[in-house]
Design a protein around this motif. Sequence first.
Motif, PDB file in Angstrom:
ATOM      1  N   GLY A  73       0.622  -1.122  -0.108  1.00  0.00           N
ATOM      2  CA  GLY A  73      -0.118  -0.225  -0.191  1.00  0.00           C
ATOM      3  C   GLY A  73       1.134   1.327  -0.248  1.00  0.00           C
ATOM      4  O   GLY A  73       2.126   1.333   0.590  1.00  0.00           O
ATOM      5  N   THR A  74       0.786   2.165  -0.596  1.00  0.00           N
ATOM      6  CA  THR A  74       1.472   2.810  -0.780  1.00  0.00           C
ATOM      7  C   THR A  74       0.574   5.215  -0.893  1.00  0.00           C
ATOM      8  O   THR A  74      -0.736   5.225  -0.221  1.00  0.00           O
ATOM      9  N   HIS A  75       1.441   5.492  -0.814  1.00  0.00           N
ATOM     10  CA  HIS A  75       1.148   7.295   0.207  1.00  0.00           C
ATOM     11  C   HIS A  75      -0.117   7.736  -0.486  1.00  0.00           C
ATOM     12  O   HIS A  75      -0.982   8.161  -0.114  1.00  0.00           O
ATOM     13  N   THR A  76       0.146   7.366  -1.996  1.00  0.00           N
ATOM     14  CA  THR A  76      -1.236   7.951  -3.125  1.00  0.00           C
ATOM     15  C   THR A  76      -2.419   7.029  -3.199  1.00  0.00           C
ATOM     16  O   THR A  76      -2.970   7.537  -3.729  1.00  0.00           O
ATOM     17  N   GLY A  77      -2.985   6.510  -2.524  1.00  0.00           N
ATOM     18  CA  GLY A  77      -3.496   5.316  -2.115  1.00  0.00           C
ATOM     19  C   GLY A  77      -3.625   4.395  -3.495  1.00  0.00           C
ATOM     20  O   GLY A  77      -4.163   3.327  -3.539  1.00  0.00           O
ATOM     21  N   SER A  78      -2.403   3.586  -4.355  1.00  0.00           N
ATOM     22  CA  SER A  78      -2.245   2.402  -5.425  1.00  0.00           C
ATOM     23  C   SER A  78      -2.502   1.131  -3.796  1.00  0.00           C
ATOM     24  O   SER A  78      -1.277   1.658  -3.422  1.00  0.00           O
ATOM     25  N   PHE A  79      -2.713  -0.201  -4.658  1.00  0.00           N
ATOM     26  CA  PHE A  79      -2.806  -1.046  -4.174  1.00  0.00           C
ATOM     27  C   PHE A  79      -1.620  -1.904  -4.648  1.00  0.00           C
ATOM     28  O   PHE A  79      -2.650  -2.319  -5.731  1.00  0.00           O
ATOM     29  N   LYS A  80      -0.480  -2.134  -5.140  1.00  0.00           N
ATOM     30  CA  LYS A  80       0.498  -2.916  -5.882  1.00  0.00           C
ATOM     31  C   LYS A  80       0.587  -4.080  -5.204  1.00  0.00           C
ATOM     32  O   LYS A  80       0.777  -5.303  -4.258  1.00  0.00           O
ATOM     33  N   HIS A  81       0.961  -5.114  -6.585  1.00  0.00           N
ATOM     34  CA  HIS A  81       1.158  -6.423  -5.865  1.00  0.00           C
ATOM     35  C   HIS A  81       2.568  -6.699  -7.061  1.00  0.00           C
ATOM     36  O   HIS A  81       2.547  -6.752  -8.069  1.00  0.00           O
ATOM     37  N   LEU A  82       2.946  -7.683  -6.325  1.00  0.00           N
ATOM     38  CA  LEU A  82       4.967  -7.716  -6.644  1.00  0.00           C
ATOM     39  C   LEU A  82       4.513  -9.186  -6.579  1.00  0.00           C
ATOM     40  O   LEU A  82       4.365  -9.833  -5.059  1.00  0.00           O
ATOM     41  N   VAL A  83       5.279 -10.286  -7.442  1.00  0.00           N
ATOM     42  CA  VAL A  83       6.146 -11.448  -7.184  1.00  0.00           C
ATOM     43  C   VAL A  83       7.261 -11.285  -7.545  1.00  0.00           C
ATOM     44  O   VAL A  83       8.451 -11.406  -8.491  1.00  0.00           O
ATOM     45  N   PRO A  84       8.038 -10.914  -6.300  1.00  0.00           N
ATOM     46  CA  PRO A  84       9.658 -12.088  -6.609  1.00  0.00           C
ATOM     47  C   PRO A  84       9.752 -12.975  -6.787  1.00  0.00           C
ATOM     48  O   PRO A  84      11.126 -13.331  -7.484  1.00  0.00           O
ATOM     49  N   ALA A  85       8.809 -13.802  -6.971  1.00  0.00           N
ATOM     50  CA  ALA A  85       9.281 -15.570  -7.228  1.00  0.00           C
ATOM     51  C   ALA A  85       9.077 -15.710  -8.938  1.00  0.00           C
ATOM     52  O   ALA A  85      10.229 -16.885  -9.329  1.00  0.00           O
ATOM     53  N   SER A  86       8.638 -14.791  -9.318  1.00  0.00           N
ATOM     54  CA  SER A  86       8.623 -14.326 -10.602  1.00  0.00           C
ATOM     55  C   SER A  86      10.257 -14.405 -11.562  1.00  0.00           C
ATOM     56  O   SER A  86      11.349 -13.109 -10.890  1.00  0.00           O
ATOM     57  N   ASP A  87      10.662 -15.066 -12.264  1.00  0.00           N
ATOM     58  CA  ASP A  87      12.142 -15.078 -13.151  1.00  0.00           C
ATOM     59  C   ASP A  87      11.954 -13.909 -14.128  1.00  0.00           C
ATOM     60  O   ASP A  87      13.298 -13.768 -14.709  1.00  0.00           O
ATOM     61  N   LYS A  88      10.915 -13.705 -14.770  1.00  0.00           N
ATOM     62  CA  LYS A  88      10.856 -12.715 -16.103  1.00  0.00           C
ATOM     63  C   LYS A  88      11.069 -12.087 -15.606  1.00  0.00           C
ATOM     64  O   LYS A  88      11.553 -10.520 -16.048  1.00  0.00           O
ATOM     65  N   THR A  89      10.001 -11.380 -14.804  1.00  0.00           N
ATOM     66  CA  THR A  89       9.230 -10.219 -14.235  1.00  0.00           C
ATOM     67  C   THR A  89       9.100 -10.050 -12.739  1.00  0.00           C
ATOM     68  O   THR A  89       8.221 -10.164 -12.159  1.00  0.00           O
ATOM     69  N   PRO A  90      10.154 -10.029 -11.979  1.00  0.00           N
ATOM     70  CA  PRO A  90      10.691  -9.882 -10.690  1.00  0.00           C
ATOM     71  C   PRO A  90      10.240  -8.159  -9.750  1.00  0.00           C
ATOM     72  O   PRO A  90       9.817  -8.188  -8.673  1.00  0.00           O
ATOM     73  N   TYR A  91      10.134  -8.033 -10.755  1.00  0.00           N
ATOM     74  CA  TYR A  91       9.927  -6.120 -10.724  1.00  0.00           C
ATOM     75  C   TYR A  91       9.246  -5.727 -10.563  1.00  0.00           C
ATOM     76  O   TYR A  91       8.893  -4.721 -10.916  1.00  0.00           O
ATOM     77  N   GLY A  92       7.710  -6.388 -11.544  1.00  0.00           N
ATOM     78  CA  GLY A  92       6.691  -6.404 -12.133  1.00  0.00           C
ATOM     79  C   GLY A  92       5.693  -5.721 -10.373  1.00  0.00           C
ATOM     80  O   GLY A  92       5.604  -6.432 -10.393  1.00  0.00           O
ATOM     81  N   GLN A  93       5.207  -4.483 -11.313  1.00  0.00           N
ATOM     82  CA  GLN A  93       4.111  -4.195 -10.331  1.00  0.00           C
ATOM     83  C   GLN A  93       2.949  -4.110 -10.984  1.00  0.00           C
ATOM     84  O   GLN A  93       2.418  -3.748 -12.508  1.00  0.00           O
ATOM     85  N   ASN A  94       1.522  -5.072 -10.864  1.00  0.00           N
ATOM     86  CA  ASN A  94       0.085  -4.643 -10.688  1.00  0.00           C
ATOM     87  C   ASN A  94      -0.512  -3.878  -9.941  1.00  0.00           C
ATOM     88  O   ASN A  94      -0.849  -4.453  -8.452  1.00  0.00           O
ATOM     89  N   ASN A  95      -1.209  -3.187 -10.331  1.00  0.00           N
ATOM     90  CA  ASN A  95      -2.026  -2.163  -9.771  1.00  0.00           C
ATOM     91  C   ASN A  95      -3.710  -3.258  -9.271  1.00  0.00           C
ATOM     92  O   ASN A  95      -4.021  -3.230 -10.430  1.00  0.00           O
ATOM     93  N   LEU A  96      -3.992  -3.590  -8.453  1.00  0.00           N
ATOM     94  CA  LEU A  96      -5.553  -3.992  -7.940  1.00  0.00           C
ATOM     95  C   LEU A  96      -5.856  -2.155  -7.409  1.00  0.00           C
ATOM     96  O   LEU A  96      -7.386  -3.442  -7.052  1.00  0.00           O
TER      97      LEU A  96
END
Length: 418
Positions: A22-45
């Motif tokens: 959760g962020t100060h701007t209100g966005s709720f993000k999902h990250l998957v460090p387990a991913s080999d291709k996109t460990p830094y990819g962020q999906n806003n929920l």
Amino acid sequence: MKWTTANIKHVNYTAKHELYVGTHTGSFKHLVPASDKTPYGQNNLSDLCTLGKDSRITSLAFGNDDQTEILLGRAKDAVEIHSFIEKGHSRKTVSLNASPIVGLARYNDTLIAGIGNGQIQSLKLGASDESEPMVITTGNQMDHLRQCTQVRSIVATGGKERQNNLKVYDLSSDGKQIFTSKNLPNDYLQLEVPVWDSDIGFVDGPSVLATCSRTGYVRIYDTRMQRRPVTCFASEEHGMSFTTLVAKGNFVYTGTTMGALKAFDTRRMKTHVHTYKGFTGGISDLHLDTSGRFLSSASLDRYVRIHDSETTVLLYQCYVKSKATKILIRQFENEPGVLEEIEEAAELQLDRNESEDKSVNATFVDSEYEHMFDQMPTVGDSDESEEGSSDIKHSKANLKRNSLGQSLKIKKKKVANS
């Protein structure tokens, strides 16, 4: 590992984890460090179009033991319930009577919310929208509410000043208060020791609790023994202001406003036993995985990190573009097709961001250079430039003739006078 501001993932970090931020701007993000291709990819929920002025995320907690439900509280009087079941994601919003929300819990079918004005509000999830929540008053100010994961009917609250100190309630007994802490004896000047319980944590059970303070102390309470802390750590260092706390086993992990993350051993609280590095901003939230080995943190420097709680090694670091206020870590359920969908969504988001950046940069550079070149005169290729240069030459020759004529006249006058 050396300090760096880049996104990093340690080669020895092979655990399967996912993060909810959760962020100060209100966005709720999902990250998957387990991913080999996109460990830094962020999906806003969260729906960014509906976020208003008071959308800052102030509370984030799991709603059940399976960690398939997330309770999200904001600075406004609304609670979001996110459910992750069978590859799907559903969201439900529940309205309360006050704000901001500083802590959330769920007990059976009842939603428990801690409010900044010192109230604990309980609301049946199946009730109608017009039903009023049950209110328990703990004081006039609350900084945090925590739920005991072993006994989910037990919650603890804490805040600033003595009347808002640590209190424990049993929700199965109609919100009965079962414990309230007592401050330390007065100091050598017979002045009251300042109290500010900024965060609370249950130490593997409902009886032992740990609190940290903005005034620089960490205290351990045992509700079976006495009201005063059984052991404590008090810092005299300038800037040792604790903001968040999480406990597991014999260790208590605390973060400060100056970006220091320290671990204390509850068996000897004279000093910290571990220090975790890599922070450049205040630490806003901490969370441990179920094993207690991986310590996740959210920081105001816009990074989320995962440390090894035993070796203090920085395993993962990712820039989330906004000030991170809350974080949750859980084991990633690697169901068939789920990881591929997340990676594809993350890649699409990255491509979209890159294309937007390129288009913005291209437009800006082209307009600037076009304007600059339009204002520049053409040199050496036009007739006008040749005519201009010839005019300059003629004007110089005329100046020379005029100066020579004046000098000759002066000489003639001198000769005539002589």
